[in-house]
Design an enzyme around this catalytic site. Structure first.
Site, short mmCIF file in Angstrom:
data_model
loop_
_atom_site.label_atom_id
_atom_site.label_comp_id
_atom_site.label_asym_id
_atom_site.label_seq_id
_atom_site.Cartn_x
_atom_site.Cartn_y
_atom_site.Cartn_z
N LYS A 113 0.01 -60.67 15.63
CA LYS A 113 -1.45 -60.81 15.50
C LYS A 113 -2.13 -61.01 16.85
O LYS A 113 -3.30 -60.67 17.02
CB LYS A 113 -1.78 -61.92 14.53
CG LYS A 113 -1.26 -61.59 13.13
CD LYS A 113 -1.87 -62.38 12.03
CE LYS A 113 -1.43 -61.83 10.68
NZ LYS A 113 0.02 -61.98 10.41
C1 LIG Z 1 0.64 -61.14 9.41
C2 LIG Z 1 2.10 -60.89 9.52
C3 LIG Z 1 2.74 -59.83 8.81
C4 LIG Z 1 1.99 -58.94 7.84
O1 LIG Z 1 1.08 -58.07 8.49
P1 LIG Z 1 -0.09 -57.37 7.65
O2 LIG Z 1 -1.00 -56.77 8.64
O3 LIG Z 1 -0.74 -58.50 6.87
O4 LIG Z 1 0.53 -56.36 6.75
C5 LIG Z 1 4.09 -59.62 9.02
N1 LIG Z 1 4.81 -60.42 9.83
C6 LIG Z 1 4.24 -61.44 10.52
C7 LIG Z 1 5.10 -62.29 11.38
C8 LIG Z 1 2.86 -61.71 10.40
O5 LIG Z 1 2.32 -62.74 11.08
#
Ligand SMILES: *Cc1c(COP(=O)(O)O)cnc(C)c1O
Length: 469
Positions: A113
């Site tokens: 993120k």
């Molecule tokens: C947010 C997240 C995901 C999922 O990603 P999306 O965009 O919600 O599909 C997968 N792995 C981790 C470690 C995350 O923080």
């Protein structure tokens, strides 16, 4: 370039406007009017660019209202070795079994993120300064999203972050990560209760229209268009690292929850990046796997969403999924509206007649993983490669191994580092020591700043009023 809503009832917006929006007023999600197409020549020219310059080439196709030099400056400040650990920003490596891993998790909070949030933080500051506005972000987090937002917005002018988290429910590492921030514009509020209580408070404050307007309350959730566009970049970067020339095709396998990450892959493919398949990997919360296998989309409520050992994928209503369905419905917003009316009525919808198109034209396939699968993959990769995968990435590798076809190059997106999830790692491989980036040594010993409150929206409103007085 203008941005339109998937529900078709919102005036077209500029990039800067779309950036500050959450949900569109008509309840839809913002999308570019068209997908800019990349040519063979562009791909050749881009192959050896640095990450920040590649990001410029891609994002400038969408951000047509931002002066080129300004965008360059913002990207140069965002994608640095200092923030992301390596000069490549998203290095690609190979496991012994041939599956490639693209590292997206070397940012400040060790999860993918950061890739988009760091960009968004700088863009927010830029747009707010230009328009002489301020914004107060109010959010609820169970760990990952909140910390990524705080690290992206700390010290930024024109923005305050009020972040609610459930008191005592996060790992020591996650707590230390958020609460050790000393920036004045970051306000950590621990709520005596669960994550849902935090979320209820955010909703209650949002529903007070007068308060919301007076204090410029906003959110940064995964439906924000600025996050999606920043994520498109690493699909191109991963493709270039995994191939020698543009005649090769690559499949991406993506640990998915809200469908935000893989939605960016879908956009990259629609722009003409030679992506073969987009492989959706879910955990036990397999609503998306069910859709891509059967065409039936049945989102579940919180009571039917499992708590798993890949917690950031514990989602049963994939908020970005509507963006893909909009394209699948040939951008007919009336059809999208109709499908989501069925969702709201609790019926979900069935698109099984579109499955051939979903697979052949759009390249989507899927698989899912369980706690036992995740532990087995972590153990197996530790034994063969001597490295520790985080539980979410392990879900991706599990599905990639299962679906890989002869000769297919699969790049698995690494969405977090093992250091964040020591409990599951120890369950998989025993009491081994787990590497963490040097700058995070001693994190848990830093002084922490947090106020603990009862689960009450009025208390939160008072904290906001006092801070902004
Ligand atoms: C947010 C997240 C995901 C999922 O990603 P999306 O965009 O919600 O599909 C997968 N792995 C981790 C470690 C995350 O923080």
């Amino acid at each position: 370039m203008n941005f339109i809503s998937t529900r078709g009832q919102t005036e077209p917006k500029t990039f800067s406007q779309a950036l500050l929006m959450g949900l569109a007023p008509d309840g839809g999600l913002m999308m570019p009017e068209t997908y800019p197409q990349v040519s063979e020549i562009m791909l050749n020219n881009w192959r050896n660019l640095s990450y920040k310059n590649l990001a410029f080439e891609i994002i400038s196709l969408f951000a047509t209202d931002i002066p080129a030099q300004d965008l360059h400056d913002i990207l140069a400040r965002t994608y640095t070795e200092e923030t992301f650990g390596t000069s490549e920003i998203t290095p690609v490596r190979s496991l012994k079994d041939g599956i490639k891993i693209e590292a997206l998790s070397n940012g400040p909070t060790l999860a993918f993120k950061d890739m988009a949030m760091q960009f968004l933080g700088n863009m927010f500051e830029y747009v707010l300064a230009k328009e002489n506005k301020t914004l107060n972000i109010l959010g609820a987090t169970s760990g990952d999203t909140g910390s990524a937002a705080e690290y992206a917005l700390r010290g930024k002018k024109g923005v305050n972050v009020f972040m609610l988290s459930p008191d005592g429910k996060m790992s020591n590492f996650q707590r230390a990560q958020m609460y050790s921030l000393q920036d004045k514009n970051i306000i950590n509020i621990a709520v005596r209760g669960m994550f849902d209580d935090c979320q209820d408070i955010v909703k209650a404050v949002q529903n007070d229209a007068e308060f919301k307007a007076k204090y410029h309350i906003s959110t940064v959730n995964s439906i924000n268009w600025g996050r999606i566009v920043a994520q498109v970049v690493y699909y191109f970067a991963g493709y270039f690292r995994a191939t020698k020339n543009n005649s090769e095709r690559v499949s991406f396998c993506v640990p998915s929850g809200n469908f935000g990450n893989i939605c960016a892959g879908h956009i990259a493919k629609q722009m003409g990046l030679p992506i073969d398949r987009l492989i959706v990997a879910t955990n036990e919360n397999n609503v998306l796997d069910e859709f891509f296998k059967t065409g039936q989309y049945s989102p579940r409520d919180t009571a039917h969403t499992y708590v798993t050992s890949s917690p950031s994928m514990d989602i049963s209503k994939a908020s970005n999924f509507e963006r893909f369905v909009f394209d699948l419905m040939a951008r007919d917003s009336a059809k999208v509206q109709d499908l989501w009316t069925q969702v709201v009525q609790g019926n979900g919808f069935n698109l099984k007649d579109q499955l051939p198109e979903i697979r052949e034209k759009y390249g989507f396939v899927s698989g899912s993983s369980t706690h036992a699968d995740r532990l087995a993959i972590i153990k197996s990769v530790y034994e063969t490669d001597g490295e520790l995968l985080d539980p979410h990435t392990a879900d991706g590798v599990k599905v990639a191994r299962e679906l890989r076809q002869t000769g297919e190059t699969i790049v698995c997106l690494e969405t977090a580092l093992a250091a964040k999830f020591d409990k599951t790692i120890h369950e998989a491989v025993g009491e081994v020591s787990i590497l963490r980036p040097e700058k995070l040594n001693g994190l848990e010993d830093l002084p922490q700043r947090v106020q603990v409150i009862d689960a009450n929206a009025d208390i939160v409103k008072n904290i906001i009023r006092e801070k902004l007085a």
